[in-house]
Scaffold this active site. Structure first.
Site, PDB file in Angstrom:
ATOM      1  N   GLY A  14       0.824  -1.218   0.000  1.00 48.40           N
ATOM      2  CA  GLY A  14       0.000   0.000   0.000  1.00 48.40           C
ATOM      3  C   GLY A  14       0.850   1.256   0.000  1.00 48.40           C
ATOM      4  N   ALA A  15       1.827   1.292  -0.898  1.00 51.86           N
ATOM      5  CA  ALA A  15       2.856   2.347  -0.814  1.00 51.86           C
ATOM      6  C   ALA A  15       2.618   3.550  -1.728  1.00 51.86           C
ATOM      7  CB  ALA A  15       4.231   1.740  -1.116  1.00 51.86           C
ATOM      8  N   ARG A  17       0.653   6.033  -1.468  1.00 54.32           N
ATOM      9  CA  ARG A  17       0.393   7.335  -0.819  1.00 54.32           C
ATOM     10  C   ARG A  17       0.601   7.220   0.695  1.00 54.32           C
ATOM     11  NH1 ARG A  17      -6.255   7.103  -1.302  1.00 54.32           N
ATOM     12  NH2 ARG A  17      -6.525   6.185   0.760  1.00 54.32           N
ATOM     13  N   ASP A  65      -3.724  -6.965  -4.601  1.00 57.98           N
ATOM     14  CA  ASP A  65      -4.613  -6.793  -3.451  1.00 57.98           C
ATOM     15  C   ASP A  65      -4.129  -7.768  -2.387  1.00 57.98           C
ATOM     16  OD1 ASP A  65      -6.623  -6.980  -1.561  1.00 57.98           O
ATOM     17  OD2 ASP A  65      -8.246  -6.872  -3.015  1.00 57.98           O
ATOM     18  N   ASN A  92       2.135  -2.251   5.506  1.00 57.18           N
ATOM     19  CA  ASN A  92       1.557  -0.923   5.715  1.00 57.18           C
ATOM     20  C   ASN A  92       0.107  -0.816   5.232  1.00 57.18           C
ATOM     21  OD1 ASN A  92       1.625   2.219   5.802  1.00 57.18           O
ATOM     22  ND2 ASN A  92       1.166   1.726   3.665  1.00 57.18           N
ATOM     23  N   SER A 144      -1.749   0.506  15.102  1.00 54.06           N
ATOM     24  CA  SER A 144      -2.340   1.817  15.424  1.00 54.06           C
ATOM     25  C   SER A 144      -2.525   1.892  16.929  1.00 54.06           C
ATOM     26  CB  SER A 144      -3.714   1.956  14.756  1.00 54.06           C
ATOM     27  OG  SER A 144      -4.425   3.043  15.319  1.00 54.06           O
ATOM     28  N   TYR A 157     -11.655  -2.279  12.820  1.00 54.66           N
ATOM     29  CA  TYR A 157     -10.301  -1.712  12.656  1.00 54.66           C
ATOM     30  C   TYR A 157      -9.430  -1.993  13.895  1.00 54.66           C
ATOM     31  CZ  TYR A 157      -6.737   1.861  11.578  1.00 54.66           C
ATOM     32  OH  TYR A 157      -5.561   2.525  11.314  1.00 54.66           O
ATOM     33  N   LYS A 161      -5.994  -4.202  14.175  1.00 56.77           N
ATOM     34  CA  LYS A 161      -4.722  -3.601  14.604  1.00 56.77           C
ATOM     35  C   LYS A 161      -4.213  -4.260  15.895  1.00 56.77           C
ATOM     36  CE  LYS A 161      -4.303  -0.691  11.199  1.00 56.77           C
ATOM     37  NZ  LYS A 161      -3.255  -0.881  10.209  1.00 56.77           N
ATOM     38  N   ILE A 190      -2.215  10.769  12.234  1.00 53.92           N
ATOM     39  CA  ILE A 190      -1.284  11.177  11.187  1.00 53.92           C
ATOM     40  C   ILE A 190      -2.087  11.770  10.023  1.00 53.92           C
ATOM     41  CG2 ILE A 190       0.623  10.400   9.719  1.00 53.92           C
ATOM     42  CD1 ILE A 190       1.068   9.865  12.776  1.00 53.92           C
TER      43      ILE A 190
HETATM   44  P1  NAD Z   1      -3.811   5.756   3.215  1.00 52.75           P
HETATM   45  O1  NAD Z   1      -5.239   5.446   3.041  1.00 52.75           O
HETATM   46  O2  NAD Z   1      -3.252   6.978   2.604  1.00 52.75           O
HETATM   47  O3  NAD Z   1      -2.883   4.529   2.778  1.00 52.75           O
HETATM   48  C1  NAD Z   1      -3.290   3.202   2.812  1.00 52.75           C
HETATM   49  C2  NAD Z   1      -2.773   2.541   1.558  1.00 52.75           C
HETATM   50  O4  NAD Z   1      -3.096   1.143   1.587  1.00 52.75           O
HETATM   51  C3  NAD Z   1      -3.422   3.117   0.283  1.00 52.75           C
HETATM   52  O5  NAD Z   1      -2.429   3.378  -0.670  1.00 52.75           O
HETATM   53  C4  NAD Z   1      -4.342   1.999  -0.164  1.00 52.75           C
HETATM   54  O6  NAD Z   1      -4.574   1.982  -1.564  1.00 52.75           O
HETATM   55  C5  NAD Z   1      -3.563   0.774   0.299  1.00 52.75           C
HETATM   56  N1  NAD Z   1      -4.390  -0.422   0.377  1.00 52.75           N
HETATM   57  C6  NAD Z   1      -5.616  -0.548   0.939  1.00 52.75           C
HETATM   58  N2  NAD Z   1      -6.075  -1.795   0.797  1.00 52.75           N
HETATM   59  C7  NAD Z   1      -5.112  -2.493   0.114  1.00 52.75           C
HETATM   60  C8  NAD Z   1      -5.008  -3.826  -0.348  1.00 52.75           C
HETATM   61  N3  NAD Z   1      -5.977  -4.716  -0.124  1.00 52.75           N
HETATM   62  N4  NAD Z   1      -3.883  -4.191  -1.016  1.00 52.75           N
HETATM   63  C9  NAD Z   1      -2.877  -3.298  -1.236  1.00 52.75           C
HETATM   64  N5  NAD Z   1      -2.936  -2.027  -0.817  1.00 52.75           N
HETATM   65  C10 NAD Z   1      -4.040  -1.619  -0.153  1.00 52.75           C
HETATM   66  O7  NAD Z   1      -3.614   5.822   4.804  1.00 52.75           O
HETATM   67  P2  NAD Z   1      -2.314   5.909   5.730  1.00 52.75           P
HETATM   68  O8  NAD Z   1      -2.694   6.770   6.862  1.00 52.75           O
HETATM   69  O9  NAD Z   1      -1.082   6.199   4.962  1.00 52.75           O
HETATM   70  O10 NAD Z   1      -2.284   4.402   6.274  1.00 52.75           O
HETATM   71  C11 NAD Z   1      -1.141   3.567   6.246  1.00 52.75           C
HETATM   72  C12 NAD Z   1      -1.223   2.614   7.415  1.00 52.75           C
HETATM   73  O11 NAD Z   1      -1.142   3.358   8.630  1.00 52.75           O
HETATM   74  C13 NAD Z   1      -2.553   1.845   7.488  1.00 52.75           C
HETATM   75  O12 NAD Z   1      -2.321   0.517   7.870  1.00 52.75           O
HETATM   76  C14 NAD Z   1      -3.305   2.564   8.580  1.00 52.75           C
HETATM   77  O13 NAD Z   1      -4.253   1.743   9.209  1.00 52.75           O
HETATM   78  C15 NAD Z   1      -2.177   2.958   9.507  1.00 52.75           C
HETATM   79  N6  NAD Z   1      -2.478   4.056  10.425  1.00 52.75           N
HETATM   80  C16 NAD Z   1      -2.784   5.294   9.968  1.00 52.75           C
HETATM   81  C17 NAD Z   1      -3.070   6.304  10.890  1.00 52.75           C
HETATM   82  C18 NAD Z   1      -3.435   7.702  10.467  1.00 52.75           C
HETATM   83  O14 NAD Z   1      -3.771   8.530  11.340  1.00 52.75           O
HETATM   84  N7  NAD Z   1      -3.349   8.053   9.191  1.00 52.75           N
HETATM   85  C19 NAD Z   1      -3.038   6.033  12.265  1.00 52.75           C
HETATM   86  C20 NAD Z   1      -2.723   4.758  12.679  1.00 52.75           C
HETATM   87  C21 NAD Z   1      -2.429   3.769  11.757  1.00 52.75           C
END
Ligand code: NAD
Length: 250
Positions: A14-15, A17, A65, A92, A144, A157, A161, A190
């Site tokens: 999931g890199a 973004r 996926d 990620n 998380s 969720y 986690k 974040i």
């Molecule tokens: P984001 O939505 O920008 O990134 C998530 C990425 O995962 C996206 O690029 C998405 O396309 C990809 N993805 C989703 N389902 C997928 C699948 N089945 N196969 C491949 N890729 C897939 O969000 P983010 O904030 O960058 O999240 C990254 C990680 O950090 C996640 O695991 C999220 O739960 C965790 N996280 C985020 C926060 C926050 O506040 N943003 C807090 C705690 C944990």
């Protein structure tokens, strides 16, 4: 303390973004060859590959996926065919589908668990198999703080986690004798596409709970992940480390 990952091959799921993008960029800047996994946005993944090349690094992109076993197989076939090894896996990829317990649909539960937890399991299994013969490797799971601190509407969720922390510990116990360290990072709030909606709705209230006085940015998390992927963290395994500006201690 310099981090040098020259010669390492890293896969970030999931890199395209957010936290994944920043992690891939920092791993590449530290010298790792990076495999950028994406599910939807090929354009963004290609843009990241170009940014890495422009910074003097090397990257490949691959659609998969990670919730689907056949896709994970294709992903690791690609890793094997391209580089013949993997040294770093960052689990990620993640999604949210919030709903209150009584309203939560089975498909909301399943899709979140399948992506956030089963996907990490499938990728860890495939990566560990490739890492074992080399007697070295790093796996970092992006969990998380909601795994430990309950929030309404996140039964799916939070369970995924929390499960990731348990997966981290079990993998660490099983793999540390094989030279593979497994850790989890627990981001707080974040600023990414994932958090946009909640920040709009409750941003002020959330900010009051962060001792650092600001939300986190993807680089705050990526720097911790890259450290855990480096030799500086060789004696750290099975840990769940918060990166949240102190949010979880209030
Ligand atoms: P984001 O939505 O920008 O990134 C998530 C990425 O995962 C996206 O690029 C998405 O396309 C990809 N993805 C989703 N389902 C997928 C699948 N089945 N196969 C491949 N890729 C897939 O969000 P983010 O904030 O960058 O999240 C990254 C990680 O950090 C996640 O695991 C999220 O739960 C965790 N996280 C985020 C926060 C926050 O506040 N943003 C807090 C705690 C944990």
């Amino acid at each position: 303390m310099d981090i040098d990952l020259t010669g390492n091959v890293a896969l970030v799921t999931g890199a395209a973004r957010g936290i994944g993008r920043e992690t891939a960029l920092l791993l590449a800047k530290a010298g790792a060859k990076v495999i950028i996994n994406f599910i939807k946005s090929e354009e963004k993944a290609a843009e990241l590959k170009n940014d890495i090349s422009a910074a003097g690094g090397e990257a490949e992109i691959i659609k998969a996926d990670i919730a689907i076993p056949g896709d994970v197989q294709t992903l690791f076939d690609f890793v094997r065919a391209t580089y013949g090894r993997i040294d770093i896996l960052v689990n990620n990829a993640g999604i949210i589908k919030d709903n209150l317990l009584l309203a939560m649909k089975l498909k909301e539960w399943d899709r979140v668990l399948d992506t956030n937890l089963r996907g990490a399991f499938l990728c860890s299994q495939a990566a560990a198999e490739m890492m074992m013969p080399n007697h070295s490797g790093k796996i970092v799971n992006v969990s998380s703080i909601v795994a430990l601190h309950a929030t309404r509407g996140q039964a799916n969720y939070a369970s995924s986690k929390g499960g990731l922390i348990s997966l981290t510990r079990t993998c660490a116990v099983e793999l540390s004798g094989k030279g593979i360290q497994v850790n989890a990072v627990l981001p707080g709030m974040i600023v990414t596409d994932m958090s946009t909606r909640v920040l709009k709705r409750a941003g002020d209230r959330i900010l009051e709970r962060i001792p650092a006085g600001r939300y986190g940015n993807p680089a705050d998390v990526a720097k911790l992940i890259v450290f855990l992927c480096s030799s500086h963290a060789d004696y750290i395994t099975g840990q769940a480390i918060s990166v949240d500006g102190g949010m979880s201690i209030t």
